[in-house]
Enzyme design. Structure first.
Site, short mmCIF file in Angstrom:
data_model
loop_
_atom_site.label_atom_id
_atom_site.label_comp_id
_atom_site.label_asym_id
_atom_site.label_seq_id
_atom_site.Cartn_x
_atom_site.Cartn_y
_atom_site.Cartn_z
N HIS A 47 -1.12 10.48 -39.93
CA HIS A 47 -2.11 11.43 -39.40
C HIS A 47 -2.18 11.34 -37.88
O HIS A 47 -2.20 10.25 -37.32
CB HIS A 47 -3.50 11.13 -39.97
CG HIS A 47 -3.66 11.61 -41.37
ND1 HIS A 47 -4.89 11.76 -41.97
CD2 HIS A 47 -2.75 12.00 -42.30
CE1 HIS A 47 -4.73 12.20 -43.21
NE2 HIS A 47 -3.45 12.35 -43.43
N TYR A 83 -15.07 12.39 -40.60
CA TYR A 83 -16.24 11.52 -40.44
C TYR A 83 -17.43 12.46 -40.19
O TYR A 83 -17.46 13.15 -39.17
CB TYR A 83 -16.06 10.58 -39.23
CG TYR A 83 -15.10 9.44 -39.47
CD1 TYR A 83 -13.72 9.61 -39.35
CD2 TYR A 83 -15.57 8.17 -39.82
CE1 TYR A 83 -12.84 8.55 -39.56
CE2 TYR A 83 -14.70 7.10 -40.03
CZ TYR A 83 -13.34 7.30 -39.90
OH TYR A 83 -12.47 6.25 -40.11
N PRO A 111 -17.14 -0.91 -42.14
CA PRO A 111 -15.88 -0.19 -42.33
C PRO A 111 -15.71 1.09 -41.50
O PRO A 111 -14.62 1.67 -41.50
CB PRO A 111 -15.90 0.16 -43.82
CG PRO A 111 -17.32 0.14 -44.20
CD PRO A 111 -17.99 -0.87 -43.33
N LYS A 152 -11.25 -1.03 -39.26
CA LYS A 152 -10.60 -2.10 -38.49
C LYS A 152 -10.31 -3.37 -39.29
O LYS A 152 -9.48 -4.18 -38.88
CB LYS A 152 -11.48 -2.50 -37.29
CG LYS A 152 -11.56 -1.47 -36.21
CD LYS A 152 -10.27 -1.34 -35.45
CE LYS A 152 -10.00 0.06 -35.02
NZ LYS A 152 -8.70 0.56 -35.16
N TYR A 197 -9.26 3.70 -32.13
CA TYR A 197 -9.00 4.05 -33.54
C TYR A 197 -7.56 3.75 -33.92
O TYR A 197 -7.30 3.21 -34.99
CB TYR A 197 -9.35 5.53 -33.79
CG TYR A 197 -9.51 5.84 -35.25
CD1 TYR A 197 -10.71 5.55 -35.91
CD2 TYR A 197 -8.48 6.38 -35.99
CE1 TYR A 197 -10.85 5.79 -37.26
CE2 TYR A 197 -8.61 6.63 -37.35
CZ TYR A 197 -9.81 6.33 -37.97
OH TYR A 197 -9.95 6.57 -39.32
P1 FAD Z 1 -9.07 -10.51 -48.29
O1 FAD Z 1 -8.39 -9.22 -48.51
O2 FAD Z 1 -10.48 -10.65 -48.74
O3 FAD Z 1 -8.16 -11.62 -49.00
C1 FAD Z 1 -8.63 -12.93 -49.22
C2 FAD Z 1 -7.95 -13.45 -50.47
O4 FAD Z 1 -8.35 -14.82 -50.68
C3 FAD Z 1 -8.37 -12.71 -51.71
O5 FAD Z 1 -7.24 -12.31 -52.44
C4 FAD Z 1 -9.25 -13.68 -52.47
O6 FAD Z 1 -9.18 -13.48 -53.88
C5 FAD Z 1 -8.66 -15.00 -52.04
N1 FAD Z 1 -9.57 -16.14 -52.16
C6 FAD Z 1 -10.91 -16.17 -51.97
N2 FAD Z 1 -11.38 -17.41 -52.18
C7 FAD Z 1 -10.32 -18.19 -52.50
C8 FAD Z 1 -10.18 -19.55 -52.81
N3 FAD Z 1 -11.24 -20.38 -52.85
N4 FAD Z 1 -8.96 -20.03 -53.10
C9 FAD Z 1 -7.88 -19.21 -53.08
N5 FAD Z 1 -7.95 -17.89 -52.77
C10 FAD Z 1 -9.17 -17.40 -52.48
N6 FAD Z 1 -11.86 -2.24 -44.47
C11 FAD Z 1 -11.60 -1.05 -43.99
O7 FAD Z 1 -11.02 -0.97 -42.89
N7 FAD Z 1 -11.97 0.07 -44.71
C12 FAD Z 1 -12.57 -0.01 -45.94
O8 FAD Z 1 -12.84 0.99 -46.57
C13 FAD Z 1 -12.85 -1.27 -46.48
N8 FAD Z 1 -13.45 -1.41 -47.68
C14 FAD Z 1 -13.73 -2.66 -48.15
C15 FAD Z 1 -14.37 -2.84 -49.39
C16 FAD Z 1 -14.70 -4.11 -49.86
C17 FAD Z 1 -15.39 -4.29 -51.21
C18 FAD Z 1 -14.38 -5.24 -49.07
C19 FAD Z 1 -14.75 -6.64 -49.55
C20 FAD Z 1 -13.72 -5.07 -47.85
C21 FAD Z 1 -13.39 -3.79 -47.38
N9 FAD Z 1 -12.73 -3.60 -46.15
C22 FAD Z 1 -12.47 -2.37 -45.67
C23 FAD Z 1 -12.27 -4.68 -45.33
C24 FAD Z 1 -10.80 -5.01 -45.59
O9 FAD Z 1 -10.48 -4.75 -46.92
C25 FAD Z 1 -10.64 -6.47 -45.23
O10 FAD Z 1 -10.89 -6.59 -43.84
C26 FAD Z 1 -9.28 -7.06 -45.56
O11 FAD Z 1 -9.15 -7.16 -46.96
C27 FAD Z 1 -9.13 -8.44 -44.93
O12 FAD Z 1 -7.99 -9.08 -45.40
P2 FAD Z 1 -7.98 -10.64 -45.61
O13 FAD Z 1 -6.61 -10.97 -46.08
O14 FAD Z 1 -8.52 -11.31 -44.41
O15 FAD Z 1 -9.06 -10.93 -46.74
C1 DHB Z 2 -10.89 4.63 -45.19
C2 DHB Z 2 -11.70 3.55 -44.99
C3 DHB Z 2 -12.40 3.43 -43.80
O1 DHB Z 2 -13.18 2.38 -43.59
C4 DHB Z 2 -12.29 4.41 -42.82
O2 DHB Z 2 -13.00 4.29 -41.68
C5 DHB Z 2 -11.46 5.48 -43.03
C6 DHB Z 2 -10.75 5.60 -44.22
C7 DHB Z 2 -10.15 4.73 -46.46
O3 DHB Z 2 -10.41 3.92 -47.36
O4 DHB Z 2 -9.31 5.61 -46.58
#
Ligand code: FAD
Ligand code: DHB
Length: 399
Positions: free
Chosen positions: A73, A202, A294, A298, A387
């Site tokens: 996009h 948005y 969210p 980021k 962004y």
């Molecule tokens: P995570 O993806 O959380 O990965 C951490 C991993 O560690 C997981 O697989 C977990 O199962 C594992 N873990 C936890 N505890 C343990 C343990 N004790 N031992 C071993 N493994 C463990 N960001 C956006 O930009 N847009 C969004 O729409 C958005 N929606 C989201 C919705 C939800 C419900 C959540 C929780 C987050 C969302 N985020 C969103 C944020 C984005 O998904 C996260 O920033 C991203 O997943 C970060 O990646 P990470 O690898 O740091 O953590």
């Molecule tokens: C999506 C999630 C976001 O947090 C955002 O700002 C834009 C798009 C998505 O899940 O597609």
């Protein structure tokens, strides 16, 4: 007792990307994940990849499906007062763009590459505990398939997300935690219906914020601002679609296509940064050490950015014994982390209906800011730069 060079806790985007970055440099890692493979591959979360994230995944050899199925996009729409305004991201950033590709697809691609490489990735581990982080011999204890194991490491990477055990395992007093709670949450749905828009919308409305995103030409992803204590059981599909239509409505009557929902859930919103991001032989990355609301998309991109810095510092240390990159890890990451903190809270406060706004002052400020962003080239360029992903450069000082 087993041994590895870098013990990685968590197989989310941070842990898996770090594993891939280190594997290609010949550094041994073991990734420990407490959930099942099926669970992590189907957890619906983020979808917007910055240009830098796309470039890194491509460089790591896991970008092939993303290139085929991801949607590039070049702009987004800001909708307010019943009208849409386009922010031309690529025109304002020298051609940079974002790619829509679900986080769980990124995770699937990284897991497939990891398994193919033969490097260890254990799912469904229990009772993960860190020991000896403050001396030079850190150990991870865990149970897998009913047996206990101890993993001796040079370094532990805490990539276990916000609810993980790595951050809380640090002694009291090490971390300073900066945080902000928001009186909002997002109700998100994945729907089996073609998107009603070509680019993300948005939307600011008097009924609250709404976001139209997508995952493919056939699947839409939509979000609604709701109260944090809202129960998903009170939101049958018809109510969600009706509310979305009302918020997205324009002066000239815009129609939202609806369809069956494939997934729905409510996510609270908060901002958190824990500093420092390292202590002894433990390095924290991604959601394990910072969370953003969210609205700026980021979270996932920051997680990838942290591990890119961490991998570069580890490679240097193993290669030459130079630990300056490791020492600087927190400071290096925090510039992007705090920029993203600001951007995410700014987007959130500009677009969400305030909880308390008795005289309507906050709403007028939001509209003034939205008008400014959509009519000033400088303001639009700043939004666009953040962004698509801001890359820190040295801060100029006076000679
Ligand atoms: P995570 O993806 O959380 O990965 C951490 C991993 O560690 C997981 O697989 C977990 O199962 C594992 N873990 C936890 N505890 C343990 C343990 N004790 N031992 C071993 N493994 C463990 N960001 C956006 O930009 N847009 C969004 O729409 C958005 N929606 C989201 C919705 C939800 C419900 C959540 C929780 C987050 C969302 N985020 C969103 C944020 C984005 O998904 C996260 O920033 C991203 O997943 C970060 O990646 P990470 O690898 O740091 O953590
Ligand atoms: C999506 C999630 C976001 O947090 C955002 O700002 C834009 C798009 C998505 O899940 O597609």
């Amino acid at each position: 007792m087993s041994r590895t060079q870098v013990g990685i806790v968590g197989a989310g985007p941070a842990g898996l990307t770090l594993g891939q970055l280190l594997h290609r440099e010949g550094i041994e890692t073991i990734i420990l994940e407490d959930r099942s493979r099926h669970y992590v591959e189907h957890r619906v979360r983020a979808g917007v990849l910055e240009q830098g994230t796309v470039d890194l995944l491509t460089e790591l050899g896991v970008g092939e499906r993303m290139r085929r199925e991801g949607m590039v996009h070049h702009g987004i729409e800001l909708r307010f007062g019943g009208r849409g305004h386009r922010i031309p991201l690529s025109d304002l950033t020298g051609g940079r763009a974002i790619t829509l590709y679900g986080q769980q697809e990124v995770v699937k691609d990284l897991i497939a590459a990891r398994l193919e490489s033969g490097a260890p990735l254990l799912f469904e581990v229990d009772d993960v505990g860190l020991h000896g982080v403050e001396d030079d011999h850190p150990v991870i204890r865990y149970r897998h398939d009913g047996a206990e194991d101890e993993l001796a490491c040079d370094v532990i990477a805490g990539c276990d997300g916000y609810h993980g055990i790595c951050r809380p395992s640090l002694p009291d007093g090490v971390l300073t935690v900066y945080e902000r709670e928001y009186p909002h949450a997002w109700l998100g749905i994945l729907a089996d219906v073609a998107p009603s828009t070509e680019e993300l919308i948005y939307c600011h409305s008097d009924r609250g914020f709404a976001l139209h995103s997508m995952r493919s030409p056939e699947v839409s992803r939509l979000y609604l601002q709701v109260d944090p204590d809202e129960d998903i059981a009170d939101w049958p599909d018809e109510r969600i679609w009706e509310e979305l239509q009302r918020r997205f409505d324009t002066e000239d009557g815009w129609t939202l296509r609806s369809g069956p929902t494939l997934e729905k859930g409510i996510t609270p919103m908060r901002s958190v940064v824990a500093e420092p991001m390292q202590h002894g032989r433990l390095y924290l990355a991604g959601d394990a050490v910072h969370i953003v609301p969210p609205t700026g998309a980021k979270g996932l991109n920051l997680a990838v950015s942290d591990v890119r810095y961490l991998a570069a510092a580890l490679v240097e240390w193993y290669r030459s014994g130079d630990d300056s990159g490791l020492q600087a890890y927190t400071a290096t990451c925090l510039r992007r982390v705090w920029r993203a903190q600001h951007f995410s809270q700014w987007m959130t406060s500009m677009l969400h209906r305030p909880q308390h706004d008795p005289g309507g002052y906050e709403r007028r400020l939001q509209l003034a800011q939205l008008e400014y962003v959509c009519s000033s080239g400088a303001a639009a360029a700043s939004l666009a730069e953040n962004y698509v992903g801001w890359e820190p450069s040295p801060i100029p000082s006076r000679a």
